[in-house]
Motif scaffolding. Structure first.
Motif, short mmCIF file in Angstrom:
data_model
loop_
_atom_site.label_atom_id
_atom_site.label_comp_id
_atom_site.label_asym_id
_atom_site.label_seq_id
_atom_site.Cartn_x
_atom_site.Cartn_y
_atom_site.Cartn_z
N PRO A 51 14.62 11.38 2.61
CA PRO A 51 14.25 10.81 1.32
C PRO A 51 12.82 10.29 1.34
CG PRO A 51 15.83 9.42 2.44
CD PRO A 51 15.71 10.65 3.26
N ALA A 52 12.10 10.54 0.22
CA ALA A 52 10.69 10.17 0.18
C ALA A 52 10.53 8.71 -0.23
CB ALA A 52 9.98 11.07 -0.81
N GLU A 53 9.35 8.18 0.05
CA GLU A 53 9.01 6.83 -0.39
C GLU A 53 8.93 6.82 -1.92
OE1 GLU A 53 7.49 3.96 1.64
OE2 GLU A 53 9.00 4.88 2.92
N PRO A 54 9.18 5.67 -2.55
CA PRO A 54 9.03 5.63 -4.00
C PRO A 54 7.58 5.96 -4.39
CG PRO A 54 9.52 3.45 -3.11
CD PRO A 54 9.69 4.42 -2.01
N PRO A 55 7.40 6.81 -5.42
CA PRO A 55 6.06 7.30 -5.71
C PRO A 55 5.14 6.30 -6.40
CG PRO A 55 7.66 8.23 -7.22
CD PRO A 55 8.42 7.40 -6.26
N ILE A 56 5.66 5.14 -6.79
CA ILE A 56 4.76 4.17 -7.42
C ILE A 56 4.64 2.94 -6.54
CG2 ILE A 56 5.14 4.92 -9.79
CD1 ILE A 56 7.12 2.56 -10.05
N SER A 57 3.57 2.16 -6.78
CA SER A 57 3.35 0.97 -5.96
C SER A 57 4.15 -0.20 -6.54
CB SER A 57 1.87 0.62 -5.94
OG SER A 57 1.48 0.21 -7.22
N VAL A 58 4.21 -1.28 -5.76
CA VAL A 58 5.00 -2.44 -6.18
C VAL A 58 4.39 -3.07 -7.43
CG1 VAL A 58 5.74 -4.74 -5.49
CG2 VAL A 58 5.80 -2.89 -3.84
N THR A 59 3.08 -3.13 -7.51
CA THR A 59 2.45 -3.75 -8.69
C THR A 59 2.75 -2.93 -9.94
OG1 THR A 59 0.47 -2.72 -7.75
CG2 THR A 59 0.53 -5.12 -7.81
N GLU A 60 2.71 -1.61 -9.78
CA GLU A 60 3.05 -0.75 -10.92
C GLU A 60 4.50 -1.00 -11.36
OE1 GLU A 60 0.69 3.40 -10.69
OE2 GLU A 60 1.77 2.84 -8.88
N ALA A 61 5.36 -1.14 -10.37
CA ALA A 61 6.77 -1.39 -10.66
C ALA A 61 6.94 -2.71 -11.39
CB ALA A 61 7.58 -1.38 -9.37
N GLN A 62 6.19 -3.73 -10.93
CA GLN A 62 6.28 -5.05 -11.57
C GLN A 62 5.84 -4.97 -13.03
OE1 GLN A 62 4.00 -7.18 -8.73
NE2 GLN A 62 5.79 -7.98 -7.65
N GLN A 63 4.73 -4.24 -13.26
CA GLN A 63 4.24 -4.09 -14.64
C GLN A 63 5.28 -3.40 -15.51
OE1 GLN A 63 0.63 -2.00 -13.95
NE2 GLN A 63 -0.52 -3.85 -13.38
N LEU A 64 5.87 -2.34 -14.96
CA LEU A 64 6.90 -1.61 -15.72
C LEU A 64 8.07 -2.52 -16.07
CD1 LEU A 64 7.15 1.87 -13.99
CD2 LEU A 64 6.55 1.44 -16.35
N ALA A 65 8.54 -3.24 -15.05
CA ALA A 65 9.73 -4.08 -15.23
C ALA A 65 9.48 -5.15 -16.28
CB ALA A 65 10.12 -4.71 -13.90
N VAL A 66 8.26 -5.73 -16.27
CA VAL A 66 7.94 -6.77 -17.25
C VAL A 66 7.91 -6.16 -18.65
CG1 VAL A 66 6.09 -8.31 -18.02
CG2 VAL A 66 6.76 -8.26 -15.62
N SER A 67 7.35 -4.94 -18.75
CA SER A 67 7.19 -4.34 -20.07
C SER A 67 8.53 -3.99 -20.72
CB SER A 67 6.32 -3.09 -19.96
OG SER A 67 7.05 -2.08 -19.30
N TRP A 68 9.58 -3.82 -19.93
CA TRP A 68 10.87 -3.41 -20.50
C TRP A 68 11.65 -4.57 -21.11
CZ3 TRP A 68 12.13 -0.39 -15.47
CH2 TRP A 68 11.42 0.83 -15.48
N GLY A 69 11.35 -5.78 -20.67
CA GLY A 69 12.17 -6.91 -21.10
C GLY A 69 13.50 -6.88 -20.38
#
Lengths: 320, 398
Positions: B256-274
């Motif tokens: 299995p590969a590493e997740p293709p996005i970085s943690v900061t990107e993930a944090q931004q995404l998660a915040v944007s979803w509510g």
């Protein structure tokens, strides 16, 4: 009849009399408690909100999911639905204890045997005169009172096995499985559970290029990698593999890597084995067979109008 | 080391020279003895079979005995020469050995060591005991030595062996898993494609495409995609870059590969979803199964069946995966708040102030240590000394 009726009537009247004598009996117990015990405590816990609304009546679980994994990658391959009577029974420690003690008693060898005075070798001649020696009277040298003599009330070979109702024992099996299931320690593998060894190793082993020690250490390391990768090894309480029959690579491999777990055939397993190591990895067909053998309390032979009550099915496929 | 037993089992040629008495007694013509690197171990023979799944049934039925597993010849120890001859004969001829393609490094050949009686150096003195002598050969830890273990033998599991623990990343991957599970259920009829899609990890573009679809609670509260077109869009994204596998062939096991996005990107995404999408309920066992499978593949978390039974919403699932941060210590909390620090009569310590700490504060500890050491008394603890017996007598506690 009349006498009895009168008796009960007089009893009722007596009861009334007592009630009349102490009319405020119920009230007296509700006397205000002393001031000091009425203050609120700092550590007082709030009343738990466990009351259920009538609108949503409690519905018992009708089926439990079981994922079928491949080994050793642990890929979920299928989802099955099992009866809660097979894999979701409440934990009954008392029943598990009964079963484990029953098995322990049954497996006792019971061959301890001490010689009685009649079995000790030697002559039965009287050792000395009955009277006049100033010493104790001694019959023969096999007397239990003498050194080298027989043992009185010593152990004799016997059967230690105790009895347990079959339905209770079968319930213990499924209780043990349910306990494992609830803790996430029951891993059901696809049929044909076996350790896939690499092809080049098998060829080398067949050609005899490695020798016992290298073969063993290879397999030990190979298994260790798997067990550590899956967090199934010694650090995580070892693992019991259960298969329908003996699988050569898995069984010989687990003998080599015994500190990480063990492999057992279905017929060698008992309730205590199910409770012992960190987790149970069992072949799907072996689990089916195990439950089929141990559901006497769910199977009835009584037929009403030619119909018997249905036994819960084992493992129905939901998704692949 | 198990040199004696090993040799006895292989040819028992060296066991004579390992014990001085026997070495003196036995007739010896050969100038050198041989140490076989490969043949090792055990005094007992056992029926050991390693079987391959690829074998035909007839081969499976036939019990295969390895050459090393066959009962070894038990011969008298005294006749060392014939034993050596036997030993050499027992080796398979080199030319006939078929080549095996492997990345394992296996021990080669025979190393020769001069026999004790053939040594001509007058300064040579045989050792009386084995302690301090260098060990040569032996196969213990052979596979642990660098380069011996083939890289293809590393264990590859369905999910990553190091679980993903970053909360924001878990949130992103969980959303992806739930969306993909809903889509997989819809397209379950396409068996080969959905099997491949379930084991794929995908690139960043695919991840953003899938996660960009809105997940919401449907009319009955169950999780679904907000727009109907989303199903097809996600399915297309999932099946775009699948490897080609013929029907009926087993799936290739890939790491299995590493997740293709970085943690900061993930944090931004998660915040944007509510957090509204977390309210959607998950009750369908099939969707839950696909979700669990995708989560295992993407994050390495294996959710047990019983836990899955209790998970009824997406939020429940997330709380099962995300480990709450460790509670702060009182000191850390006080430091963060900046409380008590300004008070002149209050000091905050990170741990209990022990009697030794108190002595250190007034500078007396060094002196105490020195004096205790001078009297040969334990500096810390009682050193096994007990309370005086007289005290016990005086208290009447005999």
């Amino acid at each position: 009849m009349a006498g009895k009726g009168l008796k009960s009537l007089s009893e009722a009247m007596n009861g009334l009399r007592i009630a009349a004598a102490q009319p405020c009996r119920a009230l007296s117990s509700a006397r205000p408690s002393p001031w000091i015990s009425r203050r609120s405590m700092a550590t007082e816990a709030p009343v738990a909100n466990i009351t259920r609304s009538v609108d949503e009546p409690w519905q018992p679980i009708s089926s439990v999911p079981v994922t079928i994994y491949s080994f050793p990658t642990l890929e979920p391959r299928a989802l099955e639905s099992w009866s809660p009577k097979h894999l979701h029974l409440p934990l009954r420690r008392d029943i598990l204890h009964l079963a484990v003690v029953y098995e322990g008693d049954k497996t006792r060898q019971g061959t301890a045997c001490a010689k009685t005075r009649w079995e000790v070798h030697g002559s039965h001649r009287k050792m000395g005169p009955q009277k006049g020696s100033g010493r104790a009277r001694r019959g023969s040298k096999q007397s239990p009172l003498l050194r080298g003599g027989g043992k009185s009330h010593g152990p004799r070979p016997r059967d230690f096995s105790t009895k347990l109702n079959r339905k209770v024992y079968d319930l213990a099996w499924r209780t043990a499985l349910s306990y494992r299931y609830r803790r996430g320690e029951l891993i059901v593998a696809e049929d044909g559970l076996e350790l896939p060894l690499p092809d080049d190793f098998l060829q080398l082993a067949e050609l005899g290029r490695l020798g016992n020690e290298l073969e063993d250490s290879f397999v030990r390391k190979y298994i260790k990698q798997i067990m550590e990768g899956l967090a199934w090894g010694k650090a995580n309480g070892r693992t019991t593999f259960i298969t329908g029959d003996r699988r050569p690579n898995l069984f010989t491999g687990m003998e080599a890597a015994g500190e990480d777990g063990r492999a057992m055939e279905l017929e060698d397993v008992d309730v205590k084995d199910l409770l012992e190591t960190g987790r149970i990895v069992i072949e799907r067909s072996a689990l089916k067979e195990m439950i089929k053998k141990h559901q006497s309390d769910l199977v009835t032979r009584v037929a009403i109008k030619g119909l018997t009550s249905k036994t819960p099915p084992t493992g129905q496929l939901i998704a692949v | 080391m198990s040199r004696v037993t090993r040799l006895r089992s292989a040819a028992s040629a060296l066991s004579t020279s390992s014990s001085p008495a026997a070495a003196a007694a036995g007739p010896r013509a050969a100038p050198a003895t041989c140490l076989l690197n490969g043949q090792a171990s055990t005094t007992t023979t056992r029926p050991q079979l390693w079987q391959s799944r690829l074998q035909t049934t007839t081969q499976q039925q036939q019990q295969r005995c390895l050459s090393t597993s066959t009962p070894r010849r038990e011969t008298a120890l005294s006749n060392a020469d014939s034993l050596e001859a036997d030993f050499v004969e027992a080796l398979p001829p080199r030319r006939r050995r078929p080549k095996v393609k492997t990345d394992l490094v296996i021990p080669k050949g025979i190393a020769f060591v001069t026999r004790v009686d053939a040594i001509e150096d007058p300064s040579y003195k045989p050792a009386d005991s084995g302690s301090g002598l260098e060990e040569i050969g032996g196969l213990a830890n052979w596979w642990d030595k660098p380069g011996h273990w083939g890289p293809s033998k590393e264990f590859v599991a369905f999910g990553p062996l190091d679980k993903i623990t970053e909360p924001a990343m878990l949130e992103v991957l969980t959303k992806r898993a739930v969306i993909e599970a809903l889509v997989l259920k819809r397209f379950a009829a396409q068996k080969t494609k959905s099997r491949l899609a379930m084991a794929a990890t995908g690139d960043k573009e695919e991840l953003l495409k899938v996660v960009g679809v809105e997940l919401a609670a449907g009319e009955d509260g169950a999780a679904t995609l907000k727009e109907e077109a989303g199903f097809q869009a996600v399915w297309d994204a999932m099946t775009e870059n699948l490897p080609k596998v013929a029907k009926g062939e087993p799936l290739p096991v890939s790491k299995p590969a590493e997740p293709p996005i970085s943690v900061t990107e993930a944090q931004q995404l998660a915040v944007s979803w509510g957090s509204e999408w977390k309210q959607a309920s998950l009750r369908d066992p099939v969707v839950k199964f696909y979700t669990a499978k995708r989560i295992q593949r993407l994050t390495g978390h294996i959710i047990s069946d019983f836990k899955m039974l209790g998970i009824n919403t997406v939020g429940n699932l997330l709380s099962q995966l995300i480990k709450p941060p460790k509670a702060k210590k009182l000191v850390e909390e006080l430091e963060a708040r900046g409380q008590l620090g300004e008070l002149p009569n209050v000091r905050v310590y990170p741990r209990r102030v022990t009697p030794v700490d108190k002595e250190k504060m007034v500078g007396r500890w060094k002196i105490i240590t020195r004096e205790l050491e001078k009297r040969d008394l334990p500096v810390i603890g009682t050193g096994g000394y007990k309370k005086s017996v007289e005290m016990r007598w005086a208290s009447g506690n005999m």
